[in-house]
Design a protein around this motif. Structure first.
Motif, PDB file in Angstrom:
ATOM      1  N   PHE A 210      16.156  19.963  12.029  1.00 37.84           N
ATOM      2  CA  PHE A 210      16.023  20.250  10.606  1.00 37.84           C
ATOM      3  C   PHE A 210      16.223  18.945   9.854  1.00 37.84           C
ATOM      4  O   PHE A 210      17.246  18.273  10.020  1.00 37.84           O
ATOM      5  N   ILE A 211      15.267  18.570   9.019  1.00 35.65           N
ATOM      6  CA  ILE A 211      15.305  17.294   8.320  1.00 35.65           C
ATOM      7  C   ILE A 211      15.023  17.514   6.838  1.00 35.65           C
ATOM      8  O   ILE A 211      14.397  18.499   6.448  1.00 35.65           O
ATOM      9  N   GLN A 212      15.522  16.587   6.015  1.00 36.95           N
ATOM     10  CA  GLN A 212      15.257  16.683   4.581  1.00 36.95           C
ATOM     11  C   GLN A 212      15.062  15.303   3.966  1.00 36.95           C
ATOM     12  O   GLN A 212      15.688  14.317   4.376  1.00 36.95           O
ATOM     13  N   LEU A 213      14.158  15.270   3.011  1.00 36.18           N
ATOM     14  CA  LEU A 213      13.833  14.043   2.301  1.00 36.18           C
ATOM     15  C   LEU A 213      14.886  13.773   1.238  1.00 36.18           C
ATOM     16  O   LEU A 213      15.293  14.676   0.503  1.00 36.18           O
ATOM     17  N   ARG A 214      15.349  12.509   1.170  1.00 41.77           N
ATOM     18  CA  ARG A 214      16.293  12.101   0.133  1.00 41.77           C
ATOM     19  C   ARG A 214      15.662  10.937  -0.637  1.00 41.77           C
ATOM     20  O   ARG A 214      15.881   9.765  -0.304  1.00 41.77           O
ATOM     21  N   PRO A 215      14.846  11.249  -1.657  1.00 42.81           N
ATOM     22  CA  PRO A 215      14.088  10.196  -2.353  1.00 42.81           C
ATOM     23  C   PRO A 215      14.953   9.101  -2.942  1.00 42.81           C
ATOM     24  O   PRO A 215      14.557   7.929  -2.948  1.00 42.81           O
ATOM     25  N   ILE A 222      18.389  13.634   9.158  1.00 45.87           N
ATOM     26  CA  ILE A 222      18.404  14.653  10.198  1.00 45.87           C
ATOM     27  C   ILE A 222      19.704  15.432  10.046  1.00 45.87           C
ATOM     28  O   ILE A 222      20.777  14.938  10.378  1.00 45.87           O
ATOM     29  N   ASP A 223      19.597  16.647   9.534  1.00 44.80           N
ATOM     30  CA  ASP A 223      20.786  17.455   9.282  1.00 44.80           C
ATOM     31  C   ASP A 223      21.252  18.141  10.562  1.00 44.80           C
ATOM     32  O   ASP A 223      22.447  18.235  10.818  1.00 44.80           O
TER      33      ASP A 223
END
Length: 290
Positions: A210-215, A222-223
């Protein structure tokens, strides 16, 4: 010294103070980013209704300290973003801020957590003075997205709701009582700035990322990365990371991909180092049950 709750009128003062102090490893709170832009984005997590913050101001109105809180009433846990303070009055300012926090915590909250960089001696002493005990050490590892590497995408797909029961079981087995349940990850992954990939073996879910973008930090985080213990050492983690990097490079301005791992998990750190990650910082978590 005045202790006031943070609102839109003093939010800028709080962000500027945190940005200035958090540049120094001896003050650094590990929940926050590096630049003022990153910290402004991070502050969205500690505003109502999920949390709030307090600001200490001197007689001339200048900001002298900060303490933020993020809450999870379901878990009964509070994450304490601070205290941060300036000058020789650090202990006194920190104490006043903490008392304001304690007076405002909901009755449902039974756990408190502090999380700070290992060089932050003052906060370590504060934790020990207030009955917090060492919980875990965490290392932040970072990799340049230009190091794309290679990976096998076969058997890997975007998450499909049909695999919800298997994801629930694997996530709970690998990360019991963690901050996001499998159901929460599934909902979060529906957003454009987040993604969840799963790895299948003969139709069974044996790994996921599970990954999320941090602009604000030009980063993809990578959480969660999990592989069924019976299917480890088969390159599944490597393939999942490689696909995460491929997703990251498609996002504008992304420069790095990062993750956090337990500081004593030598096997995982060795794995990530072999995939091109380097250890950037080491932080320590302290917890207290009230």
């Amino acid at each position: 010294m005045m202790i006031i709750k943070i609102d839109q009128s003093n939010l800028g003062d709080a962000i500027s103070l945190v940005a200035r102090l958090n540049e120094d490893p001896e003050h650094k709170i590990s929940y926050f980013g590096e630049t003022e832009g990153e910290i402004r984005a991070d502050f969205s997590a500690v505003q109502p209704p999920e949390g709030y913050g307090f600001l200490a101001t001197k007689e001339d109105g200048k900001a002298a300290g900060y303490f933020g809180i993020e809450l999870d009433l379901e878990l009964g846990r509070s994450w304490l973003f601070g205290p941060l303070a300036v000058g020789a009055d650090w202990d006194a300012i920190a104490e006043q801020l903490y008392q304001a926090v304690l007076a405002d915590l909901p009755a449902e909250i039974t756990d408190q957590e502090l999380y700070f960089q290992s060089q932050n001696r003052r906060l370590k002493e504060f934790a020990q003075r207030h009955g917090f005990t060492f919980h875990a050490e965490a290392a932040v590892l970072v990799r340049d997205v230009k190091l794309r590497g290679t990976g096998d995408a076969s058997g890997m797909i975007e998450f499909d709701g049909a695999y919800t029961p298997q994801l629930n079981a694997l996530h709970e087995a690998l990360f019991p009582n963690t901050y996001y349940s499998a159901g929460q990850l599934i909902e979060l992954a529906k957003a454009d700035d987040k993604q969840m990939l799963i790895h299948l073996n003969n139709g069974s879910l044996v790994g996921y990322i599970f990954i999320q973008l941090r602009p604000a930090s030009r980063d993809v985080y990578i959480d969660f990365l999990g592989v069924d213990p019976q299917h480890r050492r088969q390159g599944i983690a490597k393939d999942l990371v490689a696909q995460a990097v491929e997703w990251a490079v498609q996002k504008p301005y992304v420069e790095s991909i990062s993750l956090t791992v337990n500081g004593d998990n030598d096997a995982a750190i060795k794995l990530y180092h072999s995939l091109g990650f380097i250890t950037q910082t080491v932080s320590r978590a302290y917890r207290k049950r009230t």
